[in-house]
Write a protein that holds these residues in place. Structure first.
Motif, mmCIF file in Angstrom:
data_model
loop_
_atom_site.group_PDB
_atom_site.id
_atom_site.type_symbol
_atom_site.label_atom_id
_atom_site.label_comp_id
_atom_site.label_asym_id
_atom_site.label_seq_id
_atom_site.Cartn_x
_atom_site.Cartn_y
_atom_site.Cartn_z
ATOM 1 N N VAL A 282 20.676 18.334 20.488
ATOM 2 C CA VAL A 282 20.882 19.546 21.278
ATOM 3 C C VAL A 282 21.364 20.700 20.387
ATOM 4 C CG1 VAL A 282 22.253 20.572 23.131
ATOM 5 C CG2 VAL A 282 21.227 18.321 23.440
ATOM 6 N N SER A 283 22.328 20.422 19.478
ATOM 7 C CA SER A 283 22.827 21.495 18.609
ATOM 8 C C SER A 283 21.709 22.050 17.742
ATOM 9 C CB SER A 283 23.925 20.988 17.672
ATOM 10 O OG SER A 283 24.714 20.052 18.284
ATOM 11 N N ALA A 284 20.876 21.156 17.213
ATOM 12 C CA ALA A 284 19.783 21.600 16.351
ATOM 13 C C ALA A 284 18.883 22.568 17.098
ATOM 14 C CB ALA A 284 18.978 20.402 15.856
ATOM 15 N N ARG A 285 18.541 22.192 18.334
ATOM 16 C CA ARG A 285 17.630 23.045 19.100
ATOM 17 C C ARG A 285 18.285 24.354 19.501
ATOM 18 N NH1 ARG A 285 12.961 21.931 17.286
ATOM 19 N NH2 ARG A 285 12.295 19.809 17.682
ATOM 20 N N LEU A 286 19.580 24.308 19.839
ATOM 21 C CA LEU A 286 20.275 25.543 20.207
ATOM 22 C C LEU A 286 20.358 26.473 18.996
ATOM 23 C CD1 LEU A 286 23.216 24.332 22.490
ATOM 24 C CD2 LEU A 286 21.065 25.418 23.155
ATOM 25 N N LEU B 254 20.609 24.252 10.261
ATOM 26 C CA LEU B 254 21.630 24.179 9.227
ATOM 27 C C LEU B 254 22.935 24.798 9.723
ATOM 28 C CD1 LEU B 254 20.870 23.031 6.506
ATOM 29 C CD2 LEU B 254 20.365 25.326 5.706
ATOM 30 N N ALA B 255 22.824 25.956 10.360
ATOM 31 C CA ALA B 255 24.010 26.649 10.866
ATOM 32 C C ALA B 255 24.704 25.807 11.934
ATOM 33 C CB ALA B 255 23.617 28.008 11.442
ATOM 34 N N ALA B 256 23.902 25.157 12.804
ATOM 35 C CA ALA B 256 24.489 24.295 13.831
ATOM 36 C C ALA B 256 25.285 23.176 13.163
ATOM 37 C CB ALA B 256 23.389 23.713 14.721
ATOM 38 N N GLY B 257 24.716 22.636 12.075
ATOM 39 C CA GLY B 257 25.420 21.577 11.356
ATOM 40 C C GLY B 257 26.705 22.076 10.721
ATOM 41 N N VAL B 258 26.650 23.276 10.108
ATOM 42 C CA VAL B 258 27.850 23.843 9.487
ATOM 43 C C VAL B 258 28.943 23.989 10.547
ATOM 44 C CG1 VAL B 258 28.813 25.899 8.375
ATOM 45 C CG2 VAL B 258 26.574 25.031 7.666
ATOM 46 N N LEU B 259 28.537 24.457 11.730
ATOM 47 C CA LEU B 259 29.494 24.640 12.824
ATOM 48 C C LEU B 259 30.107 23.306 13.230
ATOM 49 C CD1 LEU B 259 30.255 27.198 14.537
ATOM 50 C CD2 LEU B 259 28.792 26.224 16.314
ATOM 51 N N PHE C 265 18.880 7.528 9.825
ATOM 52 C CA PHE C 265 17.874 8.271 10.592
ATOM 53 C C PHE C 265 17.519 9.568 9.868
ATOM 54 C CE2 PHE C 265 16.726 6.497 14.676
ATOM 55 C CZ PHE C 265 17.608 5.464 14.813
ATOM 56 N N ALA C 266 18.534 10.252 9.335
ATOM 57 C CA ALA C 266 18.286 11.498 8.611
ATOM 58 C C ALA C 266 17.412 11.234 7.392
ATOM 59 C CB ALA C 266 19.610 12.133 8.199
ATOM 60 N N GLN C 267 17.676 10.124 6.694
ATOM 61 C CA GLN C 267 16.892 9.799 5.500
ATOM 62 C C GLN C 267 15.432 9.527 5.859
ATOM 63 O OE1 GLN C 267 17.832 10.047 2.386
ATOM 64 N NE2 GLN C 267 19.815 10.762 3.109
ATOM 65 N N ILE C 268 15.216 8.819 6.978
ATOM 66 C CA ILE C 268 13.845 8.586 7.423
ATOM 67 C C ILE C 268 13.217 9.924 7.830
ATOM 68 C CG2 ILE C 268 12.418 7.414 9.152
ATOM 69 C CD1 ILE C 268 13.525 5.392 7.318
ATOM 70 N N GLY C 269 14.030 10.794 8.419
ATOM 71 C CA GLY C 269 13.537 12.118 8.809
ATOM 72 C C GLY C 269 13.018 12.911 7.622
ATOM 73 N N VAL C 270 13.751 12.908 6.518
ATOM 74 C CA VAL C 270 13.316 13.688 5.365
ATOM 75 C C VAL C 270 12.067 13.049 4.735
ATOM 76 C CG1 VAL C 270 14.819 12.659 3.622
ATOM 77 C CG2 VAL C 270 14.111 15.001 3.383
ATOM 78 N N LEU C 271 11.940 11.733 4.863
ATOM 79 C CA LEU C 271 10.696 11.095 4.406
ATOM 80 C C LEU C 271 9.516 11.606 5.230
ATOM 81 C CD1 LEU C 271 11.506 7.309 3.836
ATOM 82 C CD2 LEU C 271 11.231 9.106 2.143
ATOM 83 N N PHE C 272 9.702 11.681 6.557
ATOM 84 C CA PHE C 272 8.628 12.186 7.418
ATOM 85 C C PHE C 272 8.250 13.605 7.020
ATOM 86 C CE2 PHE C 272 9.785 9.346 11.284
ATOM 87 C CZ PHE C 272 9.126 8.299 10.676
ATOM 88 N N LEU C 273 9.287 14.425 6.717
ATOM 89 C CA LEU C 273 9.034 15.815 6.349
ATOM 90 C C LEU C 273 8.176 15.896 5.091
ATOM 91 C CD1 LEU C 273 9.726 18.781 6.984
ATOM 92 C CD2 LEU C 273 11.629 18.556 5.419
ATOM 93 N N LEU C 274 8.567 15.164 4.048
ATOM 94 C CA LEU C 274 7.803 15.211 2.794
ATOM 95 C C LEU C 274 6.418 14.586 2.971
ATOM 96 C CD1 LEU C 274 8.805 16.150 -0.216
ATOM 97 C CD2 LEU C 274 10.406 16.282 1.671
ATOM 98 N N PHE D 275 18.246 15.447 9.937
ATOM 99 C CA PHE D 275 18.511 15.645 8.516
ATOM 100 C C PHE D 275 19.172 16.998 8.257
ATOM 101 C CE2 PHE D 275 17.085 17.352 4.392
ATOM 102 C CZ PHE D 275 17.698 16.438 3.552
ATOM 103 N N PHE D 276 18.604 18.066 8.825
ATOM 104 C CA PHE D 276 19.146 19.395 8.515
ATOM 105 C C PHE D 276 20.528 19.610 9.114
ATOM 106 C CE2 PHE D 276 14.634 20.245 7.593
ATOM 107 C CZ PHE D 276 14.812 20.630 6.271
ATOM 108 N N VAL D 277 20.756 19.064 10.310
ATOM 109 C CA VAL D 277 22.092 19.195 10.899
ATOM 110 C C VAL D 277 23.108 18.439 10.038
ATOM 111 C CG1 VAL D 277 23.543 18.649 12.889
ATOM 112 C CG2 VAL D 277 21.271 19.608 13.239
ATOM 113 N N LEU D 278 22.761 17.231 9.605
ATOM 114 C CA LEU D 278 23.684 16.486 8.735
ATOM 115 C C LEU D 278 23.923 17.227 7.419
ATOM 116 C CD1 LEU D 278 23.218 12.633 8.866
ATOM 117 C CD2 LEU D 278 24.702 14.089 10.191
ATOM 118 N N MET D 279 22.840 17.859 6.886
ATOM 119 C CA MET D 279 22.983 18.672 5.670
ATOM 120 C C MET D 279 24.019 19.764 5.901
ATOM 121 S SD MET D 279 21.101 17.845 3.071
ATOM 122 C CE MET D 279 21.639 16.215 3.534
ATOM 123 N N GLY D 280 23.873 20.449 7.038
ATOM 124 C CA GLY D 280 24.817 21.516 7.366
ATOM 125 C C GLY D 280 26.231 20.983 7.523
#
Lengths: 445, 445
Positions: free
Chosen positions: A54-58, A75-80, A104-113, A336-341
């Motif tokens: 939900v945070s990612a989408r918001l 990313l900003a949602a994750g930082v918050l 899950f985030a690691q599998i996500g970044v694999l999907f992205l690449l 992945f991006f939320v965890l990065m943030g």
């Protein structure tokens, strides 16, 4: 009809009874008497995933509303979420370290690449030829040197390897962001567009090789082995070698796999075999000493649409792989991006010099890529547009930084909170400035 | 054109060079010098996922070729992978306990129940009315009593609660398998079809309540608390209460959530919000002391197509939620079934009496559901077809059994290897015999 209506009335009564029963049952004696049968660690995972999605989408929607790239919003949602501790709320602190969510985030970044690899193809990579290669090489070398310089000037007492690692985070252009801006402007097939995309793909590969080299040298230094030119050459050879073997053997394996899968009866073959292929090549990359994402990218690069035409024809909706992967990456990539943030520690900015370091690193990233203009051969090409198009760093820079967080040198993390915060600022600014700059330049042309 | 061809030649040379470099680099000094930067636990996860995906599809395809349900093939693939130790191959033993893979399987089963919930709807549940409810109640009670009897006769010295748990694994009809057979025969909307589907949904709910009650009693007994009627009533009330609240509040929440999501700009909103909704309700079910799958089912039940029409209209391909979830469940659901199969210990069949126990349990499962025929009100309905349609147990029985493996009573697992093996046989046989029996009966009618 009468029966239906009667059923509905019954059902409504049942709801009411149920609600009353629920309210009555709220005694403390009942507090989770059956929790024993839930796999004990799934509840935090479920809560974290719901919150992250939900945070990612918001965050994404908020940035999208202001015409900013969605990825920055995630990313900003994750930082918050990750810095609520600064205002005294520590309820989410445990969320950062749920291992399943990280997986899950690691599998996500694999999907992205994997998807970036699918979107690129070897033919196009070759067709843009020498210009793209030169643009890519300059676009890797100059930012890396500038990043090394900035890091040397700011981070005193660190090993040169750390400075090279900081430089490495400035190398790779984000194919996704560039491609999206060019697509929005319908300039994907223009000469500038093709050079930028080709160079972005090549500098991804170069960046991954740089990453492999620098990480390998750090691992060697950390293990007390000496810096030696042979080791360096071997690491480069190994990185290129893996990609070469993956490309040659992978094309064959992909063709054979999907030809075999097409003979099997049943549904869902395409997704399963594509994912298994991606996981296998990622695993092999990891076993060869490279980052698994290199494997995922290689898997996408060699997997071509023609390999799975027979399987696609069998699908009721004739969906291609990209369409099938979309819900999967839509689920996992934002994680992945939320965890990065979340791993950005805002308190790090309070350290004197961090903001200056971030500003100079960003400047090095932007100016460094302008050297790309010198790599364009022949006339009739808007060199400034090429340089501007190479600016965004996006996900690859973040991936490099997150890898740096797992590396240690003399007992310290190579990418400490200061460097990480600065890299995130660099990624955010380069990603932010590119769309308006590129729109301005290309519309003018 | 010339440039393209030249590029290809260059690229081919590059491959060759790369392959040579790769071969040269295969020195032992190079063995994984960069592994430090791969998240250390991802490599086993990637290998396990690749292997599981391929085995699942191979097993499914093999069974499909013989006109057997795919799910059985996935299970069989798991049994094979999990019992390679019997022929002396122990290379995969560590795969059984990779926590991330288990977590993926758990998310997979949530997706499955979420989709079953989406496929069911409250209106249809009500419309089939009293007949379906009676069929469901009989179809839960009679098999449970028979299962209790068989367990009492075979498992000496166990607590009555264990026998009730064994009975509970016989209760729930597999909606998925029944629905698929009826759909294949185009009998979904026949009177028998509607009664079977309605009853299957209701007995899923009843089965989950039975599971909550029995698990709760076992947890209470294990904690040294006495068996008391108030506790029993409260657990029932709580189970029904959760579903009631979930249904009433969940419908409202679903409507509000998707109305809100529809106002947000950006892509992929539908999948993200649907998954977040599913995870949230599953989390709440877990916090309320129920299995998270109950929440996933409830989430699917209350989420109706009309709630997300605005979001669906925005999708370029106008995909509904089922279509979007398909790749996700195609990825994760087989992981669940393969892991289920892997936890079958074939060596357990060597224990005297296991085969007899499995045979009698299966008989109890098949004959018990024939009591359903007595629940059909009114004339003109093929009662035998209803009884046959209720036979398959499928995933829910396995889920119950896997939950039983996590419960202990007096220091012993409630579902030990013997019981688990027998339940798997029961699920396999009931799933296997239903399609031919139902086809025979309905074609005859």
């Amino acid at each position: 009809m009468h029966r239906i209506r009667k059923g509905r009335v019954e059902l409504r009564c049942w709801y009411l009874g149920a609600v009353v029963a629920w309210l009555l049952s709220a005694g403390p004696a009942l507090a989770a008497p059956v929790t024993g049968h839930a796999a004990p660690d799934m509840l935090p995972v479920l809560a974290a995933l719901a919150l992250i999605l939900v945070s990612a989408r918001l965050g994404g929607a908020l940035f999208e509303r202001f015409q900013l790239p969605t990825v920055l919003g995630e990313l900003a949602a994750g930082v918050l979420l990750g810095n609520l501790g600064l205002v005294g709320f520590h309820g989410l602190d445990s969320m950062r370290t749920v291992p399943t969510v990280e997986a899950f985030a690691q599998i996500g970044v694999l999907f992205l690449l994997f998807q970036v690899g699918l979107a690129s193809d070897i033919g196009k990579l070759a067709a843009v030829g020498l210009s793209a290669t030169l643009v890519a090489v300059l676009g890797v070398m100059v930012p890396m040197l500038l990043g090394f310089g900035v890091s040397t000037a700011f981070l005193h007492g660190q090993s040169p390897l750390t400075h090279w690692f900081v430089g490495a985070t400035l190398t790779a252009t984000s194919v996704g962001i560039t491609a999206r801006v060019l697509g929005d402007l319908k300039r994907t097939t223009s000469i500038e567009g093709r050079i930028i995309l080709g160079a972005a793909v090549i500098d991804d590969v170069l960046g991954l090789i740089v990453l492999a080299v620098v990480s390998g040298l750090i691992a060697a230094a950390n293990a007390g082995r000496a810096f030696d030119a042979t080791g360096l050459a071997l690491i480069v050879a190994k990185a290129i070698g893996f990609l070469g073997v993956a490309v040659v053997a992978g094309r064959w394996l992909s063709r054979v796999t999907f030809r075999f899968a097409a003979r099997l009866p049943g549904e869902g073959m395409l997704v399963s075999f594509a994912l298994a292929f991606c996981f296998l090549v990622s695993f092999l990359a990891g076993r060869a000493g490279l980052a698994p994402i290199v494997g995922a990218f290689a898997a996408g690069l060699v997997l071509e649409d023609v390999h799975y035409q027979a399987l696609r024809a069998r699908d009721a909706k004739k969906r291609d792989l990209n369409e099938l992967l979309e819900p999967l990456s839509g689920f996992l990539v934002p994680v992945f991006f939320v965890l990065m943030g979340m791993s950005v520690n805002l308190a790090a900015f309070a350290t004197p010099g961090v903001l200056g370091f971030a500003a100079l690193l960003t400047l090095a990233a932007v100016l460094g890529k302008q050297a790309c203009a010198a790599g364009v051969l022949g006339g009739g090409v808007d060199r400034l547009a090429v340089g501007l198009g190479m600016i965004p760093r996006g996900e690859v820079g973040l991936i490099f930084a997150s890898i740096g967080r797992t590396l240690t040198l003399n007992g310290e993390r190579v990418v400490n909170d200061t460097v990480y915060a600065a890299v995130v600022v660099m990624v955010a600014v380069t990603t932010l400035v590119t769309p308006p700059l590129l729109v301005w330049r290309l519309r003018r042309g």
